[in-house]
Design a protein around this motif. Sequence first.
Motif, PDB file in Angstrom:
ATOM      1  N   PHE A  60       0.903  -1.068   0.057  1.00 54.11           N
ATOM      2  CA  PHE A  60       0.059  -0.061   0.136  1.00 54.11           C
ATOM      3  C   PHE A  60       0.836   1.325   0.094  1.00 54.11           C
ATOM      4  O   PHE A  60       0.632   2.291  -0.729  1.00 54.11           O
ATOM      5  N   ALA A  61       1.858   1.111   0.722  1.00 59.42           N
ATOM      6  CA  ALA A  61       2.729   2.403   1.245  1.00 59.42           C
ATOM      7  C   ALA A  61       3.387   2.671  -0.221  1.00 59.42           C
ATOM      8  O   ALA A  61       3.875   4.056  -0.659  1.00 59.42           O
ATOM      9  N   ILE A  62       4.123   1.715  -0.757  1.00 52.86           N
ATOM     10  CA  ILE A  62       4.713   1.781  -2.046  1.00 52.86           C
ATOM     11  C   ILE A  62       3.745   2.676  -3.243  1.00 52.86           C
ATOM     12  O   ILE A  62       4.262   3.623  -3.766  1.00 52.86           O
ATOM     13  N   THR A  63       2.606   2.130  -3.354  1.00 52.50           N
ATOM     14  CA  THR A  63       1.888   2.593  -4.264  1.00 52.50           C
ATOM     15  C   THR A  63       1.453   4.247  -3.956  1.00 52.50           C
ATOM     16  O   THR A  63       1.534   5.341  -4.543  1.00 52.50           O
ATOM     17  N   ALA A  64       1.041   4.409  -2.798  1.00 59.89           N
ATOM     18  CA  ALA A  64       0.606   5.545  -2.244  1.00 59.89           C
ATOM     19  C   ALA A  64       1.922   6.833  -2.325  1.00 59.89           C
ATOM     20  O   ALA A  64       1.755   7.947  -2.430  1.00 59.89           O
ATOM     21  N   GLY A  65       3.174   6.200  -2.029  1.00 65.49           N
ATOM     22  CA  GLY A  65       4.396   7.026  -2.189  1.00 65.49           C
ATOM     23  C   GLY A  65       4.513   7.325  -3.540  1.00 65.49           C
ATOM     24  O   GLY A  65       4.938   8.346  -3.721  1.00 65.49           O
ATOM     25  N   ILE A  66       4.193   6.450  -4.380  1.00 59.06           N
ATOM     26  CA  ILE A  66       4.386   6.954  -5.848  1.00 59.06           C
ATOM     27  C   ILE A  66       3.453   7.859  -6.170  1.00 59.06           C
ATOM     28  O   ILE A  66       3.717   8.939  -6.680  1.00 59.06           O
ATOM     29  N   TYR A  67       2.176   7.773  -5.889  1.00 56.97           N
ATOM     30  CA  TYR A  67       1.088   8.814  -5.777  1.00 56.97           C
ATOM     31  C   TYR A  67       1.774  10.191  -5.462  1.00 56.97           C
ATOM     32  O   TYR A  67       1.139  11.121  -5.704  1.00 56.97           O
ATOM     33  N   ALA A  68       2.179   9.795  -4.289  1.00 64.22           N
ATOM     34  CA  ALA A  68       2.771  11.407  -3.391  1.00 64.22           C
ATOM     35  C   ALA A  68       3.768  12.070  -4.066  1.00 64.22           C
ATOM     36  O   ALA A  68       3.647  13.328  -4.275  1.00 64.22           O
ATOM     37  N   ILE A  69       4.434  11.218  -5.004  1.00 68.24           N
ATOM     38  CA  ILE A  69       5.536  11.941  -5.835  1.00 68.24           C
ATOM     39  C   ILE A  69       4.611  12.667  -6.883  1.00 68.24           C
ATOM     40  O   ILE A  69       5.090  13.717  -7.452  1.00 68.24           O
ATOM     41  N   LEU A  70       3.561  12.052  -7.670  1.00 71.13           N
ATOM     42  CA  LEU A  70       2.807  12.687  -8.445  1.00 71.13           C
ATOM     43  C   LEU A  70       2.082  14.093  -8.054  1.00 71.13           C
ATOM     44  O   LEU A  70       2.064  14.990  -8.612  1.00 71.13           O
ATOM     45  N   SER A  71       1.696  13.725  -6.756  1.00 73.93           N
ATOM     46  CA  SER A  71       1.136  14.861  -6.094  1.00 73.93           C
ATOM     47  C   SER A  71       1.915  15.964  -5.842  1.00 73.93           C
ATOM     48  O   SER A  71       1.651  17.243  -5.900  1.00 73.93           O
ATOM     49  N   LEU A  72       3.284  15.980  -5.542  1.00 75.22           N
ATOM     50  CA  LEU A  72       4.111  16.878  -5.338  1.00 75.22           C
ATOM     51  C   LEU A  72       4.632  17.630  -6.677  1.00 75.22           C
ATOM     52  O   LEU A  72       4.774  18.973  -6.530  1.00 75.22           O
ATOM     53  N   GLY A  73       4.411  16.629  -7.839  1.00 76.25           N
ATOM     54  CA  GLY A  73       4.618  17.543  -9.228  1.00 76.25           C
ATOM     55  C   GLY A  73       3.444  18.374  -9.307  1.00 76.25           C
ATOM     56  O   GLY A  73       3.694  19.477  -9.749  1.00 76.25           O
ATOM     57  N   LEU A  74       2.440  18.050  -9.048  1.00 74.00           N
ATOM     58  CA  LEU A  74       1.104  18.784  -9.486  1.00 74.00           C
ATOM     59  C   LEU A  74       1.192  20.113  -8.514  1.00 74.00           C
ATOM     60  O   LEU A  74       0.691  20.938  -8.912  1.00 74.00           O
ATOM     61  N   ASN A  75       1.568  19.622  -7.250  1.00 73.12           N
ATOM     62  CA  ASN A  75       1.609  20.807  -6.262  1.00 73.12           C
ATOM     63  C   ASN A  75       2.437  21.999  -6.726  1.00 73.12           C
ATOM     64  O   ASN A  75       2.278  23.155  -6.619  1.00 73.12           O
ATOM     65  N   ILE A  76       3.515  21.729  -7.594  1.00 69.53           N
ATOM     66  CA  ILE A  76       4.405  22.611  -8.009  1.00 69.53           C
ATOM     67  C   ILE A  76       3.678  23.378  -9.086  1.00 69.53           C
ATOM     68  O   ILE A  76       3.698  24.924  -9.220  1.00 69.53           O
ATOM     69  N   GLN A  77       3.287  22.588  -9.733  1.00 71.61           N
ATOM     70  CA  GLN A  77       2.390  23.254 -11.087  1.00 71.61           C
ATOM     71  C   GLN A  77       0.922  24.187 -10.539  1.00 71.61           C
ATOM     72  O   GLN A  77       0.855  25.301 -10.992  1.00 71.61           O
ATOM     73  N   TRP A  78       0.205  23.263  -9.931  1.00 67.33           N
ATOM     74  CA  TRP A  78      -1.313  24.040  -9.420  1.00 67.33           C
ATOM     75  C   TRP A  78      -1.059  24.555  -8.498  1.00 67.33           C
ATOM     76  O   TRP A  78      -1.513  25.802  -8.053  1.00 67.33           O
ATOM     77  N   GLY A  79      -0.683  24.068  -7.315  1.00 67.90           N
ATOM     78  CA  GLY A  79      -0.481  24.583  -5.790  1.00 67.90           C
ATOM     79  C   GLY A  79       0.169  25.756  -5.887  1.00 67.90           C
ATOM     80  O   GLY A  79      -0.331  26.880  -5.199  1.00 67.90           O
ATOM     81  N   TYR A  80       1.383  25.807  -6.489  1.00 67.84           N
ATOM     82  CA  TYR A  80       2.188  27.102  -6.304  1.00 67.84           C
ATOM     83  C   TYR A  80       1.853  28.059  -7.521  1.00 67.84           C
ATOM     84  O   TYR A  80       1.847  29.280  -7.207  1.00 67.84           O
ATOM     85  N   THR A  81       1.712  27.521  -8.744  1.00 63.39           N
ATOM     86  CA  THR A  81       1.994  28.317  -9.848  1.00 63.39           C
ATOM     87  C   THR A  81       0.388  28.694 -10.363  1.00 63.39           C
ATOM     88  O   THR A  81       0.407  29.669 -11.569  1.00 63.39           O
ATOM     89  N   GLY A  82      -0.540  27.793 -10.132  1.00 68.57           N
ATOM     90  CA  GLY A  82      -1.739  27.864 -10.691  1.00 68.57           C
ATOM     91  C   GLY A  82      -1.839  27.452 -12.074  1.00 68.57           C
ATOM     92  O   GLY A  82      -2.709  27.633 -12.964  1.00 68.57           O
ATOM     93  N   LEU A  83      -1.066  26.442 -12.575  1.00 69.93           N
ATOM     94  CA  LEU A  83      -0.958  25.869 -13.835  1.00 69.93           C
ATOM     95  C   LEU A  83      -1.826  24.695 -13.645  1.00 69.93           C
ATOM     96  O   LEU A  83      -1.733  23.712 -13.208  1.00 69.93           O
ATOM     97  N   PHE A  84      -2.917  24.711 -14.851  1.00 68.47           N
ATOM     98  CA  PHE A  84      -3.763  23.815 -14.770  1.00 68.47           C
ATOM     99  C   PHE A  84      -3.531  22.536 -15.504  1.00 68.47           C
ATOM    100  O   PHE A  84      -3.955  22.630 -16.967  1.00 68.47           O
ATOM    101  N   ASN A  85      -2.805  21.705 -14.859  1.00 68.67           N
ATOM    102  CA  ASN A  85      -2.482  20.547 -16.011  1.00 68.67           C
ATOM    103  C   ASN A  85      -3.629  19.214 -15.792  1.00 68.67           C
ATOM    104  O   ASN A  85      -3.688  18.680 -14.555  1.00 68.67           O
TER     105      ASN A  85
END
Lengths: 339, 256
Positions: A14-39
Amino acid sequence: MEFFVGILNYLVFFAITAGIYAILSLGLNIQWGYTGLFNIGIAGFFAVGAYTSALLCGPPPGPMDWRIIGGFQLPFVVGLLGAAAACGIIALLIGIPVLRLKEDYLAIATLGIAEVIRLILKNESWLTNSVWGLKHIPSPWQVPIQGKIFAFLKTHPLLPAWLQSFISNGYNWFFLALVLLTLGLIYWVSEKSIRSPWGRVLRAIREDEVVAGASGKNVFFFKMQSLVIGAMIMGIAGGFYAHYVKFIDANTFEPLYGTFLIWVMLIAGGSGNSKGAILGSFVIWGVWAGTDLITAYLALSGVRAASLRIIAIGIMLEVILLKRPQGMLGEEKRVSKMF
Amino acid sequence: MTEGSVILEIKKLEKSFGGLKAVDRCSIEVKEGSITGLMGPNGAGKTTLFNLITGFYKSDKGEIWFHEEEITGLPVHKVVRKGIGRTFQIPRELREMTVLENLMLVPDNQKGEYIWNSLFRSRSVRAQERYIQDKALDVLEFLELIDLREEYAKNLSSGQKKLLELAKSLMAEPKLILLDEPGAGINPTLMKKLNRNIEQLRERGKTFFLIEHDMDLITYLCDTVIVMDRGRELVQGTPEEIKKDERVIEAYLGRA
Ligand SMILES: Nc1ncnc2c1ncn2[C@@H]1O[C@H](COP(=O)(O)OP(=O)(O)O)[C@@H](O)[C@H]1O
Ligand SMILES: [Mg+2]
């Protein structure tokens, strides 16, 4: 005890999969959370990362394969770097024409590219083996580690069953450590950068890019950096995913798993907050996996189960947005904090 | 830079929106160290002129000169770097950022804006951050916004937001500041404060070019007033001269 170890083994998975998703979320956070880029084409980057790393590190085409390229059997780290580079280049190519335009165009472009990528995965068999996918993707250092574990178990046949079960799962612990290490590194980068003047410019662009421009910032250049860095992080997640599941095909990267869930994770966890992105990933993946157990228990058919799970996630998102629009951990009040 | 030299010169500037000539062969000079007012009926093209000067719009024809250097057609961020600051007619604060962050964003060429430096050279970035923060605190002190430094910009009153606009433009250390209706919608107390700030800043060597409708304010603050009508300069003179000028009265009444 055996039951407990069984659960523990599941939690590692479970944690491996969730951890991989967490990496994806951090990527999206830079784009959307920080910059407002709607990917809304995350799945595309996820897939490109996975395929790139699989082709760089995987075995050459077998006799039954359609693909005629790839299988360079390079080290895992090279695969991840290649995955990041490929995604970065695609983001750059999307960004050049689109980032100067109104923000809606980025959404359309990312969605479109993700679809194009999915079609390429399905149809360009010389590269992707089309619907037969890529098989036998090696997990990093699995052969030596598994070998040692088996040898150990062989020489110690009298260990209790639960301990044997625990030890034979050793490789997954190792893989989990790799995922968490990478997650930690990416977390460090995104925390440190958002609190810096660089991050301040990104947040200003998110709030009002005209104002950022009026303050002398090169808005296009900063948006490009955010898009590219976010995409590279997504590519790394794709690489990990490919090397964990060992087999990927075009269906692995459907918009539901590859894009929608990640948006839910970020928004539920707290857009603009790296800790929130990680927390959201684990919680939402927990809910997602939990509903899987429930629908399995109720013996629902595949289609009905899937739609019920999506509804459950949708309701949960709705509740969070109504009760706590900033997510579980919202953005901090003072983000710029270098000292 | 002798007293009274021209800091901003606009030559036959033109800008159309579709068929409408918002700015029409407009020529204007602003003297260094002055507080120059820009008046004119609604729709005369004042805001458009500001947008052209600051690079928000591209002109169709004509030239803009700043400090004897042509700046026509430069993008916004380059105009800022040349030393022209502006405030918006409707304040555009960065809502989900604190007042302090709003100001600290402004200074140009921060080392920490390069992600590499922020990640791996944090010592020198930190030193610069400290310097920028001190400067921002000074500006906030000067404008008496210091108590609001950790407040979200969106929570400020509309008058405070106008001051924040001014504070932001000061952070860039501009030589020329364009103010678009600084007095609109703020209470008399805050207005007095704003006037005082503008005068003090002029004494420190800044030049102001400001759009304003209130004749009392103009009379009080400005050395020179330029009146625009239908995209073109109509009259230029001291506030006293402008008050008496029939063309001005006509321009205002003719549209009323
Ligand atoms: N972005 C725009 N698009 C179309 N028309 C505009 C735009 N900006 C201004 N205008 C028009 O140009 C004219 C001058 O507007 P403006 O410069 O805002 O006048 P002022 O600030 O003097 O009241 C008006 O008729 C206005 O409608
Ligand atoms: Mg106006």
